[in-house]
Every structure is written in structure tokens, then in C-alpha cells.
Design a protein around this motif. Structure first.
Motif, PDB file in Angstrom:
ATOM      1  N   ALA A 188       0.738  -1.164  -0.001  1.00  0.00           N
ATOM      2  CA  ALA A 188       0.069  -0.039   0.067  1.00  0.00           C
ATOM      3  C   ALA A 188       0.848   1.341  -0.089  1.00  0.00           C
ATOM      4  O   ALA A 188       0.479   2.214  -0.567  1.00  0.00           O
ATOM      5  CB  ALA A 188      -0.848   0.038   1.242  1.00  0.00           C
ATOM      6  N   ILE A 189       1.823   1.237   0.806  1.00  0.00           N
ATOM      7  CA  ILE A 189       2.760   2.440   0.844  1.00  0.00           C
ATOM      8  C   ILE A 189       3.359   2.592  -0.564  1.00  0.00           C
ATOM      9  O   ILE A 189       3.607   3.681  -0.987  1.00  0.00           O
ATOM     10  CB  ILE A 189       4.046   2.264   1.834  1.00  0.00           C
ATOM     11  N   ASN A 227       2.366   1.895  -3.435  1.00  0.00           N
ATOM     12  CA  ASN A 227       1.268   2.419  -4.214  1.00  0.00           C
ATOM     13  C   ASN A 227       0.865   3.963  -3.924  1.00  0.00           C
ATOM     14  O   ASN A 227       0.783   4.794  -4.770  1.00  0.00           O
ATOM     15  CB  ASN A 227      -0.096   1.611  -3.985  1.00  0.00           C
ATOM     16  N   GLU A 228       0.863   4.253  -2.573  1.00  0.00           N
ATOM     17  CA  GLU A 228       0.794   5.517  -2.251  1.00  0.00           C
ATOM     18  C   GLU A 228       1.689   6.414  -2.556  1.00  0.00           C
ATOM     19  O   GLU A 228       1.601   7.780  -2.890  1.00  0.00           O
ATOM     20  CB  GLU A 228       0.586   5.630  -0.816  1.00  0.00           C
ATOM     21  N   PHE A 229       2.893   5.849  -2.735  1.00  0.00           N
ATOM     22  CA  PHE A 229       3.970   6.732  -3.259  1.00  0.00           C
ATOM     23  C   PHE A 229       4.315   6.742  -4.570  1.00  0.00           C
ATOM     24  O   PHE A 229       5.342   7.538  -5.009  1.00  0.00           O
ATOM     25  CB  PHE A 229       5.285   6.445  -2.470  1.00  0.00           C
ATOM     26  N   LYS A 230       3.635   6.046  -5.191  1.00  0.00           N
ATOM     27  CA  LYS A 230       4.010   6.044  -6.904  1.00  0.00           C
ATOM     28  C   LYS A 230       3.629   7.489  -7.605  1.00  0.00           C
ATOM     29  O   LYS A 230       2.659   8.129  -7.165  1.00  0.00           O
ATOM     30  CB  LYS A 230       3.178   4.740  -7.570  1.00  0.00           C
ATOM     31  N   GLU A 255      -3.470  11.353 -12.661  1.00  0.00           N
ATOM     32  CA  GLU A 255      -3.906  10.238 -12.185  1.00  0.00           C
ATOM     33  C   GLU A 255      -5.151   9.544 -13.066  1.00  0.00           C
ATOM     34  O   GLU A 255      -4.844   8.337 -13.367  1.00  0.00           O
ATOM     35  CB  GLU A 255      -4.553  10.642 -10.843  1.00  0.00           C
ATOM     36  N   ARG A 305      10.507  10.737   2.949  1.00  0.00           N
ATOM     37  CA  ARG A 305       9.585  10.965   3.787  1.00  0.00           C
ATOM     38  C   ARG A 305      10.531  11.817   5.093  1.00  0.00           C
ATOM     39  O   ARG A 305       9.884  12.383   5.663  1.00  0.00           O
ATOM     40  CB  ARG A 305       9.081   9.426   4.431  1.00  0.00           C
TER      41      ARG A 305
END
Lengths: 438, 300
Positions: free
Chosen positions: B216-217, B219-222, B258, B294
Motif C-alpha cells: 500500500a505504501i 502504491n501511495e508513493f507512486k 491520475e 519521507r
């Protein structure tokens, strides 16, 4: 088995099994034996061999002097000083003793000349002076036509025999003080030695655990306080084991001593000038009274309180050493500044005993020092042999036990912070702050 | 949840090492505890292992507030490892296992089991200092797992290990995980995080700055970057339709928005223009990039 027991067991066994511990424990009594043999050997030793002295008795004052303690006196009044000097150079004599005529019988000082190119040993010089003084005395007694036996009755040996008023019937002989000093001194020394040695052992062991990083693994299994306490108790048990082993072994050595060396009573005599030779019968009587005095001591009380003071003192100091060890980094030299505040009170206590206690065991300073918990473990056992008031002993015991708990608690608070702190030079002020960390 | 950290604060004097951190470690997962040096990871681990206690907040192990039985349920291998050098290997393991609450008999059996497994039966009477560093690491690993902990905390477990021992220990960790042991894995090596962890938390300056499932992380950062490799030349108006991010070694990296990314607009365009595609992939950020980004974002 509880975790604390496991830690104590490991700390004890790893130390007791060490070669250095076994060798040290066994060798110390052997060292004691060697020490006694050396002392006996030294007292028998006649410094520098025989000295032949030609006596030129110009006034006929000294007459014939019997040979004594490595000095041979050879009457040579028939020769001149010059003749004798050349005979010294030829090696017939080691030196010439020229005793001049006594000016008058009232003369209080007499200078005797010793001609030689060799130095006269100070000990031999004393012997010779004493011999000649005795001869001059005899000469004066004869010249004044005095009665020798009447004069000898003038000499009286005086000694003070302390008698207690409150505890009538408990006779204190003139040996009480001496025996007290000996017992107290030995106990103070053992305390000093044990606290220093085993306290520092705890400190090094804490430092070692910190430097080789095992401590972080240990901390995830046991509480810091458990590890510290286990270490202190374990090392203390090693100390007690060593002392007990020494007592047993020294006892054995003392028992065997008379069979190993024949102690020459002559050699044990005090040197000239320290009083007349001791009559063997008198000596036996003295030894008997000495043992009587030793037997009169309240041993259960002395040993019992010694143990409590030992434990109290040991816990106080070793917990401080543990705290210091936990605050130190890998660098022992850097940590010396932290060690000093801990060692100073021990050394001070020992000095108080050595310089004040021996002269006056009941002085105000001694009473204070025997109450103050940082000093009392060393000072009170010394005073015990002088029957201090019971309330003082009791108060001192209470204070030392309470302080032991307090110091262990305090050290635990420092230890738990210090042991996990790396790469930082720590000051005493900072250690003080750790006490109040949550 | 095997572990639940709730709003934990730890202060050393004026310095706040852990500042209101919360996260959960799901049962049976391999959980990455990440963060730059001095971020507060060790402070956090020390609280979980009950070496120290939190100033505020609470920590639950398997639903239970940490208590004096907690250490027996956790196996901790610190980054800075150590053993008593003068002790015999067997005695050493027995000692530490008993401190973790095993009986002498049970400890003996467990140690024998591990000795068989690692084929080191002749080490029992050797002193620790006689072993090589790699051998000592194996012993250290056994001390960490001998009491069958529910939760294993490994701080840089592979540092100082040679490739053979790394593989060996990695396999052991996997086996333990498959058998149900939850694992917290603290490291700087991001490729290991991607390889081994399913969940992570990233700590910086005492705060939780990133937390969640690894996938998930990512994906979140893509950034919706797509890399195209082709043997044809792209049409002249390609740049007008798409934002070209870079052109590394003949390939083209395109950044889409997106919606465009979801509708496969780029692919459709390429097919319509009959471009021969040899390779087409979405560029996902590496954990290294996510970590650095981050940390930099939260630095101020």
C-alpha cells in the motif's frame, strides 16, 4: 530458581573457578608463611660479620670487655695509638677504640674515638656504646665505693593496670590495650582490604558487561536492579569464601609453624637499649597472660558485629562502585575521576583508625567516625575491641544497615540509566540527575 | 494484534526520544521498524522489551499491558551484540535460557535441538572467545529464540554476517515466522525491508511519519511514471500529448496524471500510432526513495 539466584550463582561460580582466585586463595597463606620465615631469618641475621676492635683503654676505665654480638674487644693498652693504627691498615684489626681518661667522676659525657677507614654499622656502634657505658658505670660505682646491690634495688619497672569501677571483678590487665589494638587493627585492615578489592571487582565486572555489550541482552531478560544486586551478592560471597579459606589455611600454617622453623628465643629479644633481656620464665608468664587476655575478649560479639559491619560496608561501597562502573565508558582512565570520590572515604576511614584510633580509641572523632556509615564499617570493628558503650554499637549497626539499603537503592537508579548509555563522558552532576529519572 | 503501541512518549531529561508514537503490529507478520540513526528506534525497542518504561501512553503485547512476564515472551537481538567471553557456550545458553524462564531441563532440550539443527554439537564445552565472529552470531541467534518467544525483535540481524550465515539466519527467521512467530525487524537496509517485511513503520525525530502495509505504501508513493522502451521513433507530437520526465538510454519516462494513468491513455496512444513496444512498465518508488523522501519532508 529465581532470576536473582541464577545471577548470583553465575557471578559466584565464574569467579571461584578462575585460576587467579584459586591461586590467590592458596598462595596468600603460603605467602604469610614465607613472610614469617623471612622475619625469623632477619632477626637471626647478624649484620656485616664479626668486627675485631683493639681497645686502647688510656685511663683503665673499661678493663676487659667480653665479646658480644659480632664485636670482639681485644685489649691493646700496651701499644700506642700509632702502632694500632698501622695494625689496622695491615688488617690485624678492623678498628681502634680509643677510650680517654675520665676527667672526673661527675663527668656525664664521654667521647670515645674509633679509628678505622671502614664504616662502623649503626647497629654495632650502638652495641659498642652500650657496652662502654655499662663499663664506665661499673667503674664509677667502684670508684665511689657504692653498694652495687643497693643501686640495683633503685630500678623499678612500672606499668599501669587499668581497673574498671563499674564492672568490678572484670580485671583488665596491662595487655588489654595492646590486644585491643591488635584485634581492632587487624579487623580494620581486613575490612579496608575487602571493601577495596571486592568493590572494585564489582566495578570492573559491571564495566566489562557494558563494554562487551552483553548487558543489553541481559536487560531484556532481567531487571537492571536484579543484575546489579546479583553481581554484588555474588562477588561478596566470593569475598567471604576467600576470607574463610584464608582463616582456615592461616590457622593450619600457624599450627604447623613451630614444626617448620625453630624459633630462637634469643633472636626475639629486643635490641640493646630497649631494656634488659627477658627472663624465659617471665616471658612464659607474659605469653600466658596474653592468651588469657585474648580469651577474655567477647568473641561472639566481635565476630558477629564484624560480619554485619562487613556486609554493611561491602554493600555500601560495592553498590557505589557498581554505579560508577555503569556510568563509565570503555576508558578506565577517564573514569578515574568518578572512582576517586568513592575511594576517598574508605582511605579516610582507614587513616582515622591508623592515626587517631591507635592513640585514643574513644576520642570524639573516633566516636563520630564509628557512627558515620561511610566510615563505621572500618572504624567500629576497630573500636569493638575496646568495649565501647552498647548504645553506640547498636546505633552504628542500625545506621550502617539502613545506609546499605539506601545506597543499594540509589546505585540501582544510577545503574539502570548508566548501563545503557554509550559514547558519552559522564560527570558526577549528570549521575546525580539520573537519580530522578523516571 | 501481537503488539499495540498507543501514544507512547519517552523523554531523557529535556530530550524527547519518542514523541506520541502509535502503531500496531499484526500477529504473524514481519514488521519493519525503520528510521534514520537517532530517530528513536532503540528507545522504542527498549520500551517494548521492558528495559525502560514509557513516560506516557501504553504498550500491549498480545492484548496484555506489558508486565514482568513480558520478557519471557519476547526474544530480542540487539544491534550491539555481546556474550560473556569466558563462559562455555553450553553453560552460557543454559544461563540465558533459564533467565528467560525455562526450567533447566527444558532449556537443555531446546539448546540440544538448536545444536542439532546448526550441526554444532561439539561447541558445548568451547569458550565463547574461542569461536569466530560468525559462530558467535549463531550462538547469539540461539539465545534470542531458545525460549520460543511470541515476538522476535531483531535489530540489524545481518550486520557482520557473511552471505552463507545471512542465508542461514534468513531461512530460520522465515521458518519461525511460518510457525507463527511475529517478527519486528529493525534495519537501514531497504532492500531487506522490501524482501522480508509485509508492514512497516517509519520513525523520524521521535515521531511516526509513515505506517502501513508495504504494498500500500509503495502504491501511495507512486508518481504515475511509466517507462517505455521501443525500437521505433515516437511521433513528433508525442511531447505535446504527454509530459516526458526523462529519456534515459533511449527509453522514455512519461509522467501521467491520475486519471490518464487509470485509463491507460499512454498505452492506447502507442497502439493507435502503431509503435512497437519492447518494454512498458510503471516505475514504483524503491523503499530507499520513499525513506529518504519521507525523512526529508519531516525534517523540519
Amino acid at each position: 530458581m529465581s532470576k536473582l539466584n541464577l545471577i548470583i550463582k553465575r557471578e559466584y561460580l565464574t569467579r571461584v573457578r578462575k585460576k587467579s582466585f584459586i591461586i590467590g586463595t592458596l598462595l596468600a597463606p603460603v605467602g604469610l608463611l614465607v613472610y614469617f620465615l623471612v622475619i625469623v631469618g632477619l632477626t637471626k641475621y647478624e649484620g656485616g660479620g664479626e668486627v675485631k676492635v683493639a681497645v686502647l683503654d688510656e685511663g683503665g676505665v673499661v678493663g676487659i670487655i667480653p665479646d658480644d654480638r659480632g664485636v670482639r674487644y681485644i685489649p691493646a693498652s700496651d701499644k700506642t695509638l700509632e702502632q694500632l693504627k698501622s695494625e689496622v691498615l695491615e688488617g690485624t684489626y678492623n678498628g681502634v677504640l680509643q677510650v680517654p681518661t675520665l676527667g672526673s667522676l661527675k663527668q656525664k659525657e664521654l667521647t670515645v674515638f674509633y679509628y678505622s677507614d671502614d664504616k662502623l654499622a649503626p647497629e654495632k656502634r650502638q652495641y659498642i656504646e652500650k657496652r662502654i657505658a655499662d663499663k664506665v658505670r661499673d667503674f664509677k660505682i667502684d670508684s665511689l665505693r657504692l653498694d652495687r646491690t643497693s643501686i640495683e634495688t633503685l630500678d623499678t619497672d612500672v606499668s599501669i593496670d587499668p581497673e574498671s569501677i563499674a564492672k568490678e571483678g572484670e580485671d583488665e590487665s596491662k595487655y588489654t590495650i595492646g590486644v585491643g589494638l591488635a584485634i581492632g587493627g587487624i579487623m580494620a585492615f581486613i575490612m579496608f582490604f575487602m571493601v577495596m578489592m571486592y568493590g572494585q571487582m564489582v566495578m570492573r565486572s559491571v564495566m566489562e558487561e557494558k563494554t562487551n555489550r552483553i548487558v543489553e541482552v541481559m536487560m531484556s531478560s532481567v531487571r537492571p536492579f536484579q543484575l546489579m544486586l546479583g553481581k554484588i551478592i555474588g562477588a561478596g560471597a566470593v569475598g567471604l569464601t576467600q576470607v574463610l579459606a584464608w582463616i582456615v589455611l592461616s590457622g593450619a600454617v600457624m599450627f604447623l609453624m613451630p614444626f617448620l622453623v625453630d624459633v630462637d628465643p634469643q633472636a626475639m629479644q629486643p635490641p640493646p637499649g630497649a631494656g634488659a633481656a627477658i627472663d624465659p620464665e617471665v616471658a612464659q608468664g607474659e605469653a600466658f597472660r596474653l592468651f588469657q587476655e585474648l580469651g577474655k575478649q567477647n568473641w561472639p560479639m566481635i565476630v558477629g558485629s564484624f560480619l554485619i559491619f562487613f556486609l554493611g560496608g561491602y554493600f555500601i561501597y560495592s553498590s557505589m562502585f557498581a554505579a560508577i562502573g555503569s556510568a563509565m565508558g570503555d576508558d578506565y582512565g577517564e573514569g578515574q575521576a568518578l572512582v576517586l570520590p568513592v575511594t576517598i572515604p574508605i582511605i579516610l576511614a582507614f587513616y582515622i583508625v591508623a592515626f587517631v584510633g591507635i592513640r585514643n580509641p574513644d576520642s570524639g572523632l573516633m566516636v563520630f567516625a564509628s557512627m558515620f556509615p561511610l566510615f563505621s564499617p572500618i572504624v567500629m570493628p576497630f573500636r569493638m575491641a575496646f568495649s565501647p558503650p552498647v548504645w553506640q554499637v547498636a546505633l552504628s549497626l542500625i545506621l550502617v544497615v539502613a545506609s546499605a539499603f539506601f545506597f543499594v537503592w540509589m546505585a540501582g537508579r544510577i545503574y539502570r540509566v548508566g548501563i545503557l548509555l554509550y559514547g558519552k563522558k559522564v560527570t558526577l552532576k549528570e549521575i546525580g540527575k539520573w537519580l530522578f529519572y523516571r | 494484534m501481537i503488539l499495540s503501541i498507543q501514544n507512547v512518549v519517552k523523554q531523557y531529561g529535556k530530550h524527547t526520544a519518542v514523541n506520541h508514537v502509535s502503531f500496531d503490529v499484526p500477529k504473524g507478520c514481519v514488521f519493519g521498524l525503520l528510521g534514520p540513526n537517532g530517530a528513536g528506534k532503540t528507545s522504542l525497542i527498549r520500551m517494548i522489551t521492558t528495559i525502560t518504561g514509557p513516560d506516557e501512553g501504553a504498550i500491549y503485547l498480545d492484548g496484555e499491558l506489558l508486565n514482568e512476564r513480558t520478557p519471557e515472551q519476547i526474544g530480542y537481538m540487539p544491534e550491539e551484540r555481546g556474550l560473556y567471553k569466558k563462559m562455555k557456550v553450553g553453560e552460557h545458553l543454559l544461563y540465558l535460557a533459564q533467565l528467560k524462564g525455562l526450567s533447566e531441563k527444558a532449556a537443555n532440550e531446546e539448546i540440544k535441538h538448536w545444536f542439532d539443527k546448526f550441526e554444532i554439537n561439539d561447541w558445548w564445552n568451547k569458550k565463547v572467545e574461542e569461536l569466530s565472529k560468525g559462530m558467535q552470531q549463531k550462538i547469539q541467534f540461539i539465545t534470542t529464540v531458545v525460549h520460543k518467544p511470541k515476538l522476535l525483535i531483531l535489530d540489524e540481524p545481518f550486520s557482520g554476517l557473511d552471505p552463507i550465515n545471512t542465508t542461514l539466519i534468513k531461512d530460520e527467521i522465515r521458518q519461525l515466522n511460518e510457525a507463527g512467530t511475529s517478527i519486528i525487524f529493525s534495519t537501514h537496509r531497504m532492500e531487506q525491508v522490501e524482501e522480508m517485511c509485509d508492514h512497516i513503520v517509519l520513525i523520524n525525530q521521535g515521531k511516526n511519519v509513515l505506517y502501513g502495509e508495504v504494498k500500500a505504501i509503495k502504491n501511495e508513493f507512486k508518481e504515475n511514471l511509466f517507462r517505455i522502451e521501443t525500437s521505433d521513433t515516437l511521433p513528433g507530437d508525442f511531447d505535446k500529448h504527454f509530459q516526458v520526465a526523462s529519456r534515459p538510454d533511449g527509453a522514455v519516462v512519461v509522467k501521467l496524471d491520475e486519471a490518464a494513468s487509470r485509463n491507460n491513455e499512454l498505452l492506447r496512444y502507442l497502439i493507435q500510432h502503431n509503435i512497437h513496444i519492447t518494454r512498458y512498465e510503471e516505475i514504483l518508488p524503491t523503499f530507499n526513495e520513499i525513506f529518504i523522501r519521507r525523512v526529508e519532508e519531516t525534517q523540519n
